[in-house]
Design an enzyme around this catalytic site. Structure first.
Site, mmCIF file in Angstrom:
data_model
loop_
_atom_site.group_PDB
_atom_site.id
_atom_site.type_symbol
_atom_site.label_atom_id
_atom_site.label_comp_id
_atom_site.label_asym_id
_atom_site.label_seq_id
_atom_site.Cartn_x
_atom_site.Cartn_y
_atom_site.Cartn_z
ATOM 1 N N LYS A 124 -17.439 1.130 -35.126
ATOM 2 C CA LYS A 124 -17.266 0.514 -33.802
ATOM 3 C C LYS A 124 -16.784 -0.904 -34.003
ATOM 4 O O LYS A 124 -17.063 -1.517 -35.030
ATOM 5 C CB LYS A 124 -18.606 0.481 -33.056
ATOM 6 N N ASP A 164 -12.990 1.492 -25.543
ATOM 7 C CA ASP A 164 -14.365 1.497 -25.049
ATOM 8 C C ASP A 164 -14.308 0.554 -23.836
ATOM 9 O O ASP A 164 -13.219 0.339 -23.279
ATOM 10 C CB ASP A 164 -15.345 1.018 -26.136
ATOM 11 N N PHE A 236 -17.372 2.157 -12.473
ATOM 12 C CA PHE A 236 -16.152 2.665 -11.829
ATOM 13 C C PHE A 236 -14.974 2.597 -12.795
ATOM 14 O O PHE A 236 -13.819 2.591 -12.399
ATOM 15 C CB PHE A 236 -15.847 1.908 -10.528
ATOM 16 N N VAL A 239 -14.770 6.124 -17.693
ATOM 17 C CA VAL A 239 -15.765 7.185 -17.855
ATOM 18 C C VAL A 239 -16.252 7.677 -16.494
ATOM 19 O O VAL A 239 -16.320 8.883 -16.223
ATOM 20 C CB VAL A 239 -16.935 6.674 -18.735
ATOM 21 N N ALA A 240 -16.561 6.725 -15.594
ATOM 22 C CA ALA A 240 -17.012 7.073 -14.243
ATOM 23 C C ALA A 240 -15.926 7.862 -13.513
ATOM 24 O O ALA A 240 -16.217 8.842 -12.803
ATOM 25 C CB ALA A 240 -17.360 5.804 -13.461
ATOM 26 N N TRP A 241 -14.685 7.470 -13.712
ATOM 27 C CA TRP A 241 -13.552 8.142 -13.060
ATOM 28 C C TRP A 241 -13.438 9.606 -13.490
ATOM 29 O O TRP A 241 -13.346 10.511 -12.651
ATOM 30 C CB TRP A 241 -12.266 7.359 -13.377
HETATM 31 O O1 2IT Z 1 -18.262 5.596 -27.343
HETATM 32 C C1 2IT Z 1 -17.315 6.339 -27.663
HETATM 33 O O2 2IT Z 1 -17.500 7.459 -28.147
HETATM 34 C C2 2IT Z 1 -15.956 5.848 -27.415
HETATM 35 N N1 2IT Z 1 -15.806 4.743 -26.903
HETATM 36 C C3 2IT Z 1 -14.768 6.666 -27.815
HETATM 37 C C4 2IT Z 1 -14.502 6.525 -29.272
HETATM 38 C C5 2IT Z 1 -13.253 7.194 -29.767
HETATM 39 O O3 2IT Z 1 -12.957 6.980 -30.950
HETATM 40 O O4 2IT Z 1 -12.574 7.893 -29.012
#
Ligand code: 2IT
Length: 444
Positions: A124, A164, A236, A239-241
């Site tokens: 990450k 993200d 919103f 992810v929410a979408w």
């Molecule tokens: O938290 C997650 O799994 C993401 N932000 C996506 C990570 C990705 O490599 O697609």
């Protein structure tokens, strides 16, 4: 392994890193039983090795804003574990970003990626850069400056970042452009790319779609169905979408969306126009939900309230870590909520999870529910490596199968006395794969 001893040692070293300690504790508590049944894990010191990232890069990112002023932010990449594949995980641009947040996200990512059954390790990264109020030019210059440092540490077979919070298609485009210029190669080094230059169909929707497929399996197992159910969604963003879109498609009624400024109650549920407006609002970089209720007057904006104040059957946290606390959980339970699936990473506090599990409410953790996002990133990597692109139906059907398998893995390890502890199930299923891969590859 004694969880308390390990946590005490980690707290001494990383006492400030609250989110990281929270994520580690949850996993260790889940796996303690099976771990202690396997002396080979203890002999190889799997847990001691697993809780420390392989390496962390920290770098300065300096860029010029629209007024000509020079700005400096911090950039990071945490390469946590590569036992089952190249490091894989998103980049977060948000003022709250620090090592605790990125270590928690990277740690979660190890098990999530293992659950997908695709060959991806955990990583990450991100920056404390705040996209709020920034112009397109500023976003581009920041992304370029960020990649100018990061590019030497990533690659299609070593570390593959994605989006993200604060990093979507636009940012991936600017990051990719700079990577390509520096490395002089067009490879799948990032996922979430544009469709015309190596991106995968369904990747934008995948986190939310996958989450709803997982919820469908949870409900099916509990002999319930999603049709006609009220679904509260927080956030919103992307992810929410995706979650709102799929929930609506499946016949559920999305009754809320929220932002840092408050909640919007949506009495009639979502429709095409409202779903499309979510994207517009997100692209405006203002990070407020209030304009949604101005645009759609049948909706009501309540300032400083969370999505959990709205009466619902199913709660879907889709915004931020620890966005649903103990009081929120108790309010939901009192209002008749019977299912909560984390779509955000670690969306619920330990107190909230305990309240849900005590009340025997269906509860599933982010690393299982939201794994469809990174799984589809994995499918994007496969398409890039093969120099082909699959149709939307192909990707969607693979995503569907992956979510079904993750659900089955959670049930396998989490079912006890008729109640499925999805937290335990997801943690054990993910851990077993990683631990065996580490054992097989020796002491490194
Ligand atoms: O938290 C997650 O799994 C993401 N932000 C996506 C990570 C990705 O490599 O697609």
């Amino acid at each position: 392994m004694k969880v308390d001893d390990i946590m005490a040692r980690l707290a001494k070293k990383y006492g400030q890193e609250k989110e990281y300690l929270q994520a580690v504790k949850e996993v260790l508590e889940s796996i303690e039983g099976v771990y202690n049944e396997h002396p080979e894990f203890e002999n190889a010191k799997i847990v001691e090795r697993l809780v420390e990232p392989d390496r962390i890069f920290t770098f300065r990112v300096t860029w010029v804003d629209d007024k000509g002023e020079i700005r400096t932010n911090l950039g990071y990449r945490v390469q946590f574990n590569c036992a089952i594949g190249p490091y894989k995980g998103g980049l977060r641009f948000h003022p709250s970003v620090n090592l605790s947040i990125l270590k928690f996200l990277g740690f979660e990512q190890i098990f999530k990626n293992a659950l997908t059954s695709l060959p991806m390790g955990g990583g990450k990264g991100g920056s404390d850069f705040d996209p709020k109020g920034k112009s397109d030019g500023e976003i581009m210059r920041f992304c370029q400056a960020f990649m100018l440092e990061l590019w030497r540490n990533i690659g299609p077979d070593t570390d593959v970042p994605a989006g993200d919070i604060g990093v979507g298609g636009r940012e991936i485009g600017y990051l990719f452009g700079m990577y390509k210029k520096l490395a002089r190669e067009h490879t799948g080094v990032l996922t979430g790319k544009g469709l015309a230059w190596g991106g995968s169909l369904v990747r934008p929707e995948a986190t939310g779609f996958g989450a709803l497929y997982f919820v469908q399996h949870m409900l099916h197992k509990a002999e319930k169905s999603i049709e006609g159910k009220r679904v509260a969604i927080s956030g919103f963003g992307n992810v929410a979408w995706g979650a709102a879109e799929k929930a609506t498609q499946l016949g559920a009624k999305v009754v809320s969306l929220s932002g840092p400024d408050g909640v919007v109650e949506i009495p009639d549920g979502m429709n095409r126009e409202k779903l499309d407006y979510m994207l517009e609002l997100r692209a405006s970089n203002r990070d407020i939900i209030a304009p949604f209720a101005t645009k759609f007057p049948e909706c009501k904006f309540v300032p400083n309230k969370k999505a959990w104040s709205v009466k619902c059957d199913i709660a879907l946290p889709c915004a931020f870590q620890n966005e649903l606390g103990g009081d929120d959980a108790r309010e939901l339970i009192a209002n008749g909520t019977w299912c909560c699936a984390e779509v955000s990473n670690m969306g619920c506090t330990p107190e909230a999870i305990e309240a849900f599990q005590k009340a025997k409410i269906l509860f599933a953790p982010g690393k299982a529910v939201n794994a469809g996002g990174v799984a589809t990133s994995g499918l994007e990597m496969t398409q890039n490596a093969m120099h082909i692109s699959w149709s939307a139906q192909e990707v969607d059907s693979k995503l569907h199968d992956i979510m079904k398998n993750i659900h089955e893995a959670c049930v396998k390890y989490g079912e006890h006395d008729g109640y499925i502890n999805y937290v335990k199930g997801a943690n054990i299923a993910g851990f077993m794969k990683v631990a065996h891969a580490m054992l097989e590859q020796g002491v490194i």
